[in-house]
Design a protein around this motif. Sequence first.
Motif, short mmCIF file in Angstrom:
data_model
loop_
_atom_site.label_atom_id
_atom_site.label_comp_id
_atom_site.label_asym_id
_atom_site.label_seq_id
_atom_site.Cartn_x
_atom_site.Cartn_y
_atom_site.Cartn_z
N PRO A 91 0.83 -1.21 0.00
CA PRO A 91 0.00 0.00 0.00
C PRO A 91 0.87 1.27 0.00
O PRO A 91 2.01 1.25 0.48
CB PRO A 91 -0.82 -0.12 1.29
N TRP A 92 0.33 2.34 -0.54
CA TRP A 92 1.01 3.64 -0.57
C TRP A 92 1.27 4.10 0.86
O TRP A 92 0.35 4.19 1.67
CB TRP A 92 0.17 4.66 -1.32
N ASP A 93 2.52 4.36 1.19
CA ASP A 93 2.91 4.85 2.51
C ASP A 93 4.06 5.82 2.30
O ASP A 93 5.22 5.41 2.26
CB ASP A 93 3.32 3.67 3.39
N ARG A 94 3.73 7.09 2.13
CA ARG A 94 4.76 8.09 1.80
C ARG A 94 5.90 8.16 2.80
O ARG A 94 7.06 8.19 2.41
CB ARG A 94 4.13 9.47 1.60
N THR A 96 7.20 5.91 4.79
CA THR A 96 8.05 4.73 4.65
C THR A 96 8.82 4.78 3.33
O THR A 96 10.02 4.48 3.29
CB THR A 96 7.21 3.44 4.73
N ALA A 130 1.19 9.27 -4.80
CA ALA A 130 0.08 8.35 -4.56
C ALA A 130 -0.56 7.93 -5.89
O ALA A 130 -0.90 6.75 -6.08
CB ALA A 130 -0.95 8.99 -3.65
#
Length: 160
Positions: A91-94, A96, A130
Amino acid sequence: MNLPSRRWAVAATVGALAALFAIEPSVSAPLTKTDTFITAETSGILTIEGGECFTDPAYSARMAEVMVRYQPCEEGADNQSYAFLRAADGPWDRPTLAAYAWQGCGGFFDRRWPDGDRGTLDFYPVLPTAQTWADGDRTVMCAVYRPGGRLTDSVLPLRR
């Protein structure tokens, strides 16, 4: 307000403006580029390949958008790509992704330019957004630049 008072008010305003423009402009600090300076959605960045130089983002009236452009390194440029990283699916996790990019690009930067060879160079990562992540983009570009000015040629060190 009578006429002499008005003259004093005008004189004071003119004097204040003159003093404002008489102050020497401060010298701007070198530009520090972060992981938000250029993203995968910045027009033109996805055409830049490994080792290529490119401009800082600027508005193009012809294209009616902010974009970067390829620039031959020998003509001087603002940035040069020096590595690409592939982020893991998920999943998108800016936060990280940004931590991964800074660590990975930093490792490549340290290996390519050991302390004595790096001079005035610095680096930053170009991250997927994203939207590009949702489209399958997992690539981080690592870019090198000179905070105090432009690159005058390729800064990639010769292989040893």
